[in-house]
Design an enzyme around this catalytic site. Structure first.
Site: not given
Length: 406
Positions: A121, A198, A201, A224, A361
């Site tokens: 991302h 990261d 997700q 999220k 993104c």
């Protein structure tokens, strides 16, 4: 499958869009919020709001307890060693930028290398590009398999004695790929590099254990994972954080201030300048409670079942191209031949079905896929098999709308 009654806890889903019951399949962009989270934030503002860490009055104490209680809740959620390793930020983007600006500027020099993947991302790409420009460092990229996976051989091929940082998404927001973070972290540490993850997700969908992953930094966002917008988390190993300088300055993060010199508080407060995101932290803690009551293992299994069913049905529709590996989380990125993703999403929206369309993104990954944009359906704990059926029917109607022929 999870109990369909879970959906009843999300009031926003009980509405019609363009005359059709809403089917929300864009949770990878931002999830909807259950009543428990909405009420926790409302209750904080109605009963407990005050600034934290400063006042000695009752409301100040209650607000501080709620805020620091949320920090402990996050610590437990990701199995960090101590609460001091949890820093509240505005989101994943802010958290990664903090690491790049503080740890990166102090530890990366000219000729050093930063290892990334093409699936990142932009939030886990641009901060490292900027760091490399500032310091004269080099970016190196792990080559992906044709179906979008990271192999350890490919990681080893780009690591060197000059590698200082390895930054990688735990789960791709486009492909749904689950990356082998613990194994990559081991390889990074063998080279003396730190591992930045990261987890935007993965945190909403699967159990996280930062000590088992042995990552040095990990970032995720509240919005999220059923929480409010504007709140995120940076996890960092205590010793690394203690040696890092703050990147924002002002109230709350200081220890002693003179006219010409100042000193900083210990972690985590040196990285939380100004009035912190108190209500956001309260909402995030309530979201974690909600997720853990259901069980992250149950959430993940539910989403995988929906995604697997969706893919099986999508493969019966001529002209659908699906991107990513077989083993994936609960999202499906795809295109319909000769129909732009934005047009596809617009026609689905006419039927009350919300999907994402664009480059997500992740422009470098789009170029790797030889696409300018794609559509993405992402599933969460409140979605049902019946909604997948509506999505599939929506795709068929979209083909008819464009008078689709081969």
């Amino acid at each position: 499958m999870l109990n369909a009654s879970i959906r009843e806890q999300f009031p926003i889903l009980d509405q019609e869009i363009n005359g059709h019951p809403l089917v929300y399949l864009d949770s990878a962009a931002s999830s909807q919020k259950p009543i428990a989270v909405i009420e926790a934030i409302e209750d904080y503002y109605r009963r407990n709001h005050s600034n934290v860490h400063r006042g000695v009055h009752t409301l100040g104490t209650q607000a501080t307890d709620a805020y620091e209680g949320a920090r402990e809740r996050v610590r437990s959620f990701i199995h960090a060693a101590v609460p001091e390793e949890i820093i509240f930020t505005r989101g994943t983007t802010t958290a990664i930028n903090l690491v790049a600006s503080s740890y990166g500027d102090a530890n990366v020099g000219e000729g050093d290398e930063i290892v990334l993947t093409p699936m990142e991302h932009h939030a886990n790409l641009i901060p490292w590009q900027q760091l490399a420009k500032r310091k004269g460092a080099t970016l190196r990229y792990v080559e992906l398999t044709p179906d979008g996976r990271v192999t350890l051989d490919a990681v080893q091929a780009v690591l060197s004695d000059r590698t200082k940082i390895v930054a990688m998404s735990h789960v791709s927001n486009v492909l749904g790929t689950i990356n082998p973070i613990a194994e990559v972290a081991r390889l990074a540490h063998e080279k003396g590099a730190v591992m930045v993850v990261d987890a935007a997700q993965s945190a909403p969908h699967r159990k996280l254990d930062v000590q088992a992953l042995d990552c040095d930094f990990l970032a995720f966002s509240g919005h999220k994972m059923l929480g409010p917008t504007g709140i995120g988390v940076l996890y960092g190993k205590k010793q690394l954080l203690k040696n890092m300088e703050p990147v924002e300055f002002g109230g709350e993060m200081i220890d002693y201030v003179d006219l010409y010199e100042s000193t900083w508080k210990d972690i985590p407060y040196r990285f939380e300048a100004g009035t912190p995101i108190i209500a956001g932290a309260v909402g995030l803690a309530a979201a974690i409670d909600f997720l853990e009551e259901i069980g992250l293992e149950n959430v993940e299994a539910h989403e995988r079942e929906l995604a697997s069913y969706a893919i099986e049905q999508m493969k019966t529709i001529e002209g659908i191209e699906i991107y990513g590996p077989e083993d994936r989380v609960g999202l499906v990125t795809f295109n319909l031949k000769d129909v732009h993703a934005h047009d596809l999403a617009t026609v689905l929206d006419m039927q009350g079905i919300a999907v994402r369309a664009g480059h997500h993104c992740a422009q470098p990954l789009m170029r790797l896929l030889k696409q300018s944009s794609t559509a993405r359906a992402s599933f969460y704990l409140y979605n049902t098999k019946e909604e997948v059926d509506r999505f599939i029917e929506g795709l068929r109607q979209t083909k008819e709308y464009f008078n689709y022929e081969f």
